[in-house]
Design a protein around this motif. Structure first.
Motif, PDB file in Angstrom:
ATOM      1  N   PRO A 173       4.757   7.966 -13.865  1.00  0.00           N
ATOM      2  CA  PRO A 173       4.225   7.369 -14.927  1.00  0.00           C
ATOM      3  C   PRO A 173       4.231   5.686 -14.836  1.00  0.00           C
ATOM      4  O   PRO A 173       5.153   5.312 -14.168  1.00  0.00           O
ATOM      5  CB  PRO A 173       5.073   7.726 -16.090  1.00  0.00           C
ATOM      6  CG  PRO A 173       5.736   9.170 -15.667  1.00  0.00           C
ATOM      7  CD  PRO A 173       5.681   8.937 -14.195  1.00  0.00           C
ATOM      8  N   ALA A 174       3.263   5.407 -15.633  1.00  0.00           N
ATOM      9  CA  ALA A 174       3.256   3.577 -15.041  1.00  0.00           C
ATOM     10  C   ALA A 174       4.573   2.871 -15.587  1.00  0.00           C
ATOM     11  O   ALA A 174       5.023   1.801 -14.919  1.00  0.00           O
ATOM     12  CB  ALA A 174       1.883   3.129 -15.915  1.00  0.00           C
ATOM     13  N   LEU A 175       5.143   3.262 -16.682  1.00  0.00           N
ATOM     14  CA  LEU A 175       6.343   2.597 -17.124  1.00  0.00           C
ATOM     15  C   LEU A 175       7.536   2.852 -16.185  1.00  0.00           C
ATOM     16  O   LEU A 175       8.147   1.966 -15.972  1.00  0.00           O
ATOM     17  CB  LEU A 175       6.601   3.213 -18.457  1.00  0.00           C
ATOM     18  CG  LEU A 175       7.775   2.232 -19.221  1.00  0.00           C
ATOM     19  CD1 LEU A 175       7.557   0.904 -19.440  1.00  0.00           C
ATOM     20  CD2 LEU A 175       8.009   3.106 -20.711  1.00  0.00           C
ATOM     21  N   LEU A 176       7.418   4.211 -15.546  1.00  0.00           N
ATOM     22  CA  LEU A 176       8.466   4.303 -14.444  1.00  0.00           C
ATOM     23  C   LEU A 176       8.320   3.506 -13.135  1.00  0.00           C
ATOM     24  O   LEU A 176       9.044   2.865 -12.654  1.00  0.00           O
ATOM     25  CB  LEU A 176       8.680   5.804 -14.098  1.00  0.00           C
ATOM     26  CG  LEU A 176       9.589   6.234 -13.140  1.00  0.00           C
ATOM     27  CD1 LEU A 176      11.252   5.957 -14.086  1.00  0.00           C
ATOM     28  CD2 LEU A 176       9.547   7.845 -13.038  1.00  0.00           C
ATOM     29  N   SER A 203       0.894  -1.057   0.045  1.00  0.00           N
ATOM     30  CA  SER A 203       0.215   0.108  -0.242  1.00  0.00           C
ATOM     31  C   SER A 203       0.706   1.155  -0.018  1.00  0.00           C
ATOM     32  O   SER A 203       0.414   2.313  -0.557  1.00  0.00           O
ATOM     33  CB  SER A 203      -1.001   0.042   1.256  1.00  0.00           C
ATOM     34  OG  SER A 203      -1.753  -1.027   1.043  1.00  0.00           O
ATOM     35  N   LEU A 204       1.884   1.196   0.789  1.00  0.00           N
ATOM     36  CA  LEU A 204       2.913   2.288   0.859  1.00  0.00           C
ATOM     37  C   LEU A 204       3.520   2.718  -0.673  1.00  0.00           C
ATOM     38  O   LEU A 204       3.602   3.623  -0.791  1.00  0.00           O
ATOM     39  CB  LEU A 204       3.982   1.955   1.852  1.00  0.00           C
ATOM     40  CG  LEU A 204       4.880   3.095   2.387  1.00  0.00           C
ATOM     41  CD1 LEU A 204       4.202   4.430   2.632  1.00  0.00           C
ATOM     42  CD2 LEU A 204       6.192   2.720   3.106  1.00  0.00           C
ATOM     43  N   LEU A 205       3.967   1.586  -1.420  1.00  0.00           N
ATOM     44  CA  LEU A 205       4.511   1.644  -2.710  1.00  0.00           C
ATOM     45  C   LEU A 205       3.629   2.237  -3.636  1.00  0.00           C
ATOM     46  O   LEU A 205       3.931   2.988  -4.538  1.00  0.00           O
ATOM     47  CB  LEU A 205       4.900   0.481  -3.142  1.00  0.00           C
ATOM     48  CG  LEU A 205       6.381   0.018  -2.517  1.00  0.00           C
ATOM     49  CD1 LEU A 205       6.715  -1.497  -2.895  1.00  0.00           C
ATOM     50  CD2 LEU A 205       7.519   0.675  -2.827  1.00  0.00           C
ATOM     51  N   LYS A 206       2.110   1.913  -3.510  1.00  0.00           N
ATOM     52  CA  LYS A 206       1.172   2.544  -4.354  1.00  0.00           C
ATOM     53  C   LYS A 206       0.964   4.010  -4.212  1.00  0.00           C
ATOM     54  O   LYS A 206       0.973   4.629  -5.150  1.00  0.00           O
ATOM     55  CB  LYS A 206      -0.304   1.660  -3.908  1.00  0.00           C
ATOM     56  CG  LYS A 206      -1.235   1.982  -4.564  1.00  0.00           C
ATOM     57  CD  LYS A 206      -2.282   3.043  -4.058  1.00  0.00           C
ATOM     58  CE  LYS A 206      -2.738   2.511  -2.764  1.00  0.00           C
ATOM     59  NZ  LYS A 206      -3.772   3.499  -2.095  1.00  0.00           N
ATOM     60  N   VAL A 207       1.226   4.460  -2.928  1.00  0.00           N
ATOM     61  CA  VAL A 207       1.206   5.853  -2.663  1.00  0.00           C
ATOM     62  C   VAL A 207       2.150   6.464  -3.366  1.00  0.00           C
ATOM     63  O   VAL A 207       2.129   7.847  -3.705  1.00  0.00           O
ATOM     64  CB  VAL A 207       1.141   6.006  -1.173  1.00  0.00           C
ATOM     65  CG1 VAL A 207       1.129   7.467  -0.912  1.00  0.00           C
ATOM     66  CG2 VAL A 207      -0.041   5.510  -0.470  1.00  0.00           C
ATOM     67  N   PHE A 208       3.548   6.086  -3.022  1.00  0.00           N
ATOM     68  CA  PHE A 208       4.711   6.603  -3.791  1.00  0.00           C
ATOM     69  C   PHE A 208       4.475   6.542  -5.211  1.00  0.00           C
ATOM     70  O   PHE A 208       5.101   7.387  -5.748  1.00  0.00           O
ATOM     71  CB  PHE A 208       5.827   6.012  -3.240  1.00  0.00           C
ATOM     72  CG  PHE A 208       6.276   6.463  -1.864  1.00  0.00           C
ATOM     73  CD1 PHE A 208       6.354   7.742  -1.513  1.00  0.00           C
ATOM     74  CD2 PHE A 208       6.232   5.648  -0.803  1.00  0.00           C
ATOM     75  CE1 PHE A 208       6.594   8.417  -0.105  1.00  0.00           C
ATOM     76  CE2 PHE A 208       6.452   5.948   0.722  1.00  0.00           C
ATOM     77  CZ  PHE A 208       6.779   7.352   0.769  1.00  0.00           C
ATOM     78  N   THR A 209       4.014   5.796  -5.842  1.00  0.00           N
ATOM     79  CA  THR A 209       4.096   5.546  -7.212  1.00  0.00           C
ATOM     80  C   THR A 209       2.873   6.003  -7.981  1.00  0.00           C
ATOM     81  O   THR A 209       2.738   5.876  -9.274  1.00  0.00           O
ATOM     82  CB  THR A 209       4.388   3.897  -7.687  1.00  0.00           C
ATOM     83  OG1 THR A 209       3.175   3.306  -7.362  1.00  0.00           O
ATOM     84  CG2 THR A 209       5.405   3.253  -7.333  1.00  0.00           C
ATOM     85  N   HIS A 210       1.885   6.725  -7.204  1.00  0.00           N
ATOM     86  CA  HIS A 210       0.715   7.201  -7.571  1.00  0.00           C
ATOM     87  C   HIS A 210       0.950   8.355  -8.577  1.00  0.00           C
ATOM     88  O   HIS A 210       0.057   8.336  -9.778  1.00  0.00           O
ATOM     89  CB  HIS A 210      -0.145   7.727  -6.218  1.00  0.00           C
ATOM     90  CG  HIS A 210      -1.527   8.147  -6.968  1.00  0.00           C
ATOM     91  ND1 HIS A 210      -2.461   7.193  -7.431  1.00  0.00           N
ATOM     92  CD2 HIS A 210      -2.039   9.430  -6.916  1.00  0.00           C
ATOM     93  CE1 HIS A 210      -3.422   8.042  -7.723  1.00  0.00           C
ATOM     94  NE2 HIS A 210      -3.453   9.279  -7.378  1.00  0.00           N
TER      95      HIS A 210
END
Length: 617
Positions: free
Chosen positions: A442-445, A432-439
């Motif tokens: 860009p999806a490819l990144l 869940s934390l990674l989801k917050v930081f990658t929100h």
């Protein structure tokens, strides 16, 4: 399924409990839970299917799927259903970057689990040996059994058997030797224990990237469950494949705030009973997960109470025959003994055995920090399922440490069993934390970030295996076992390197402990879980202690008392394995040079570092 009108409104693609990857993960736990229930209930009517357990459920499932496909095709031809698009168009439409990343991560996890076992001759440590023995007994009896003969002098079987039937199924399907099927199935479950976190992670994180993050953390960044390989701790691992599935589905159904359908009730009963038959302690984990959910939904008790009652009654009914059977062993007696001890009367061994130890053995300190940070953010966001999950984590810690609340029961579930499950909480909350930081990325990144972390974690996981420290059975031991089976009389017992364990019993310390399977000759030291069935009598314990003291501690190998002890216990051979008694033991061991120079023994076999000495009449 559509939620009830008053149920919380789903938001985010992570809540699609019917998505392909969620369904695939759920099916892993459901399939594993099915077989112990099937084995138990066919045994009740004295129906032993043997290889049929491996073939019939799969064949019937394929027939059912084929029939459903045919019916769908008929409806499509009649125009009752829209025609399916080209399969490649469908795949392109459904496969997203999170899905592709998940597949790549799973491929790396599969590689890490199977690359490290390519040189092993069987599962490691004492747990690996006893789980192989139980699997072999299931194969020998084409189903459940009571007596452990001819491998051990144990008259009852009350141990959980979910992992062992999975291993037996693999043996029936592949024809591999049982020591390899136990090892392979253990690694397959190691992969699945990571994958089944995906449904919970996407439900709590409300996003598929949270599920991908959970698989990444538990599968490649955390030492657990990868490290289970070294211990052969496969029964708890099997339970932890079913546990996230039964928790995810039960929470999901209770969230719907309506009566369970017959299909849901049957599936829920199967899952809870299968979890109990697979691992008793992990069943307690699951019960606490349910309690955590109910405590945070007390205002809706009128809605969930009938569903919980029906699930408990149906699951309990499926489990009841085995619960009655367990009274024939020592498990319930040992549990009652632990529950009677107050915190003030705990023995020093119990307190030491229940110590937490170094936290970085379970998770690296950065992951512990990220776990609590992720949990804090989840609670700050008022994520209801995240709050339930956090409360469950607290309940598990209290379960392992009831003395902190001045409650009895210390030792029934120890801190070790709880903390080696911490990878699940790390996966969920850090996902869940990674989801917050990658929100905002860009999806490819995001894909590049996840794969970079995966490759960073791959090397430590490949270095996780410790065969020098934990592998009892080696190739020289396998060859020596074959020689002993060909040359020793069936009634001859063997003394092996051993040491006192858990105060009341003894454990083997090298490949000699495998002789019951590798040579069909019983070593003096029984499997550790024999204590759950018939504990050693006081006289047996004294005899083994005297032999251990004479042969290993004092090394008085040819004194009259020692030779009389060997004769009284029908010991004809002394076995020194390739690991020379050094598997998780650093005390006194059997010394081959002493036996070689003694006139009371004859060298019968020596190859590599394996020695077999015959006790002369």
């Amino acid at each position: 399924e559509s939620p009830a009108p008053h149920a919380p409104s789903p938001t985010g693609d992570g809540l699609a409990m019917r998505s392909f990857w969620v369904r695939l993960a759920l099916s892993a736990g459901i399939g594993l839970a099915l077989y112990p229930v099937l084995l138990l209930w066919t045994d009740l009517i004295d129906l032993r299917l043997g290889r049929g357990y491996a073939l019939l459920p799969g064949a019937l499932s394929l027939l059912w799927l084929g029939w459903r496909g045919y019916v769908r095709w008929q409806k499509t031809e009649r125009g009752l259903l829209p025609k399916d698009e080209n399969i490649w168009s469908t795949l392109r439409a459904r496969l997203s970057l999170p899905d592709i990343t998940l597949v790549l991560l799973l491929a790396l996890i599969v590689f890490s689990r199977f690359w490290v076992i390519r040189m092993l001759e069987g599962p490691m440590w004492g747990d690996g040996m006893q789980h192989t023995m139980i699997t072999q007994l299931l194969l020998d009896h084409s189903g459940l059994f009571d007596s452990w003969q001819p491998y051990a002098n144990i008259p009852t079987f009350t141990y959980h058997f979910g992992f062992h039937i999975a291993s037996a199924l693999f043996a029936w399907l592949t024809g591999l030797e049982v020591r390899f099927t136990t090892l392979w199935v253990g690694q397959i479950l190691n992969i699945l224990a990571v994958f089944v976190l995906y449904p919970l992670a996407v439900r709590i994180g409300c996003n598929r990237w949270a599920g991908v993050g959970a698989v990444l953390v538990a599968g490649l960044l955390s030492p657990m469950p990868m490290f289970y390989l070294n211990w052969g701790r496969y029964t708890q691992l099997a339970g932890q494949v079913i546990l996230p599935v039964v928790v995810a589905l039960t929470w999901h159904w209770l969230d719907r705030s309506r009566n369970l359908t017959p299909r849901q009730l049957a599936l829920g009963a199967l899952l809870w009973a299968g979890l109990g038959l697979t691992h008793y302690r992990v069943l307690l984990f699951g019960v606490l997960a349910l309690v955590a959910y109910l405590m945070l939904h007390l205002k809706r008790w009128r809605l969930w109470l009938p569903n919980v009652a029906m699930l408990g009654a149906a699951g309990g009914l499926l489990f009841l025959p085995w619960f009655v059977h367990v009274f024939g062993g020592q498990i319930l007696y040992m549990l009652q003994t632990q529950l009677r001890h107050s915190p003030d009367t705990l023995a020093a061994f119990t307190q030491s055995y229940n110590s937490i130890g170094r936290l970085d053995l379970y998770l690296p300190y950065p992951l512990w920090l990220a776990l609590f940070l992720g949990a804090g953010i989840t609670l700050w966001q008022r994520n209801r399922w995240g709050a339930v999950f956090a409360l469950w984590m607290v309940f598990l810690f209290v379960l392992a440490n009831p003395a902190w609340l001045h409650l009895p029961g210390t030792g029934a579930v120890n801190n070790f069993a709880v903390f080696i499950f911490a990878y699940a909480f790390a996966g969920i909350f850090i996902g869940s934390l990674l989801k917050v930081f990658t929100h905002e990325l860009p999806a490819l990144l995001s894909v590049i970030l996840f794969l970079a972390l995966a490759l960073y974690g791959l090397s430590p996981r490949l270095a996780e295996i410790r065969p020098d420290q934990h592998a009892m059975l080696t190739r020289p031991d396998v060859r020596a076992g074959a020689w002993l089976q060909a040359h020793a009389q069936p009634g001859n017992q063997v003394y092996i390197n051993a040491f006192p364990a858990f105060v009341t019993t003894f454990a083997g310390a090298d490949g000699g402990w495998w002789l019951a399977l590798s040579a069909h000759r019983q070593p003096l030291i029984r499997p550790l879980n024999a204590s759950f069935e018939t504990p050693l009598s006081e006289e047996e314990r004294k005899q083994i202690t005297r032999l251990y003291t004479a042969l290993q501690v004092n090394q008085q190998i040819d004194s009259a008392d020692t030779l009389n002890l060997l004769t009284q216990n029908h010991i004809r051979y002394v076995y020194i394995g390739q690991q020379a008694g050094g598997v998780n033991y650093s005390g006194p061991t059997l010394q081959p040079n002493l036996f070689e120079n003694s006139s009371a023994y004859c060298l019968a076999y020596h190859q590599d570092r394996v020695w077999i000495f015959e006790v002369l009449p």
